[in-house]
Design a protein around this motif. Sequence first.
Motif, short mmCIF file in Angstrom:
data_model
loop_
_atom_site.label_atom_id
_atom_site.label_comp_id
_atom_site.label_asym_id
_atom_site.label_seq_id
_atom_site.Cartn_x
_atom_site.Cartn_y
_atom_site.Cartn_z
N ALA A 25 0.94 -1.20 -0.02
CA ALA A 25 -0.16 0.23 0.05
C ALA A 25 0.77 1.30 -0.09
O ALA A 25 0.44 2.36 -0.65
CB ALA A 25 -0.87 0.11 1.20
N ASP A 26 1.99 1.23 0.80
CA ASP A 26 2.99 2.35 0.76
C ASP A 26 3.63 2.52 -0.40
O ASP A 26 3.65 4.00 -1.06
CB ASP A 26 3.76 2.21 1.88
N ALA A 27 3.85 1.50 -1.20
CA ALA A 27 4.48 1.66 -2.60
C ALA A 27 3.44 2.25 -3.57
O ALA A 27 3.75 3.09 -4.37
CB ALA A 27 5.02 0.20 -3.00
N TYR A 28 2.28 1.62 -3.32
CA TYR A 28 1.19 2.17 -4.29
C TYR A 28 0.92 3.54 -4.36
O TYR A 28 0.95 4.38 -5.15
CB TYR A 28 -0.05 1.42 -3.96
N ILE A 29 0.83 4.10 -2.65
CA ILE A 29 0.56 5.38 -2.62
C ILE A 29 1.77 6.50 -3.13
O ILE A 29 1.75 7.42 -3.58
CB ILE A 29 0.39 5.71 -1.01
#
Length: 206
Positions: A25-29
């Motif tokens: 999720a952090d990478a996506y954001i």
Amino acid sequence: MFSIDSSAILLPDGRTVNFNTTKGADAYILCNKKNYCSKIVREATVVRSRLVGGNLSLVDDETTVLYQIYSQLGISSQAASDDVFALIPESELECWFDHFMQLLVTWTTNDTWRSTGEINPRNDVLFKVTTAMFRHKSTIAVARDKDFLRVLADFLEARSDSGLPHFKIAQHVCNMLNSMTCFHLHHKNSNKDVTKERKNDARVGI
């Protein structure tokens, strides 16, 4: 909160991540923070435009498509770390609330809502997304500045004859408010713990 066949997603940089995990999720954001909400809102608006004009026979297909679009925000929001989520520009979070609030205003004057307390099930996901986003401080601040709770209250009050909303809507609203409250309690208790640790450190001369 969200269920999806696959939470793997291809990022603009070519990586495939599972954005149902904090790392993913952090990478996506980080790859999408500049259009985190606006891209989703644009895609959802295109789908919703196909529903205008009474094309209700498409509701099942459109519900699936809308869920897939919106759930990208929901899944990543509920899994993301606070530090990375805080990097999303305020204008992006405002875009989300503008979208949701505009729909709430529309539903407020809807005869079906006013008489039965129900809205089309395809809209349930918007409440779920907002609940997930309320896990983060920056979202709550934007909601306050946008006067989101007043618009939500007007929506609920529009239910005629003091009738209650459908139990699903009531549950969604309770979940949103609970998410906001839990954040504040967690944040308040965290501050108390930090203050207590500092006092204890001071006593022992650290």
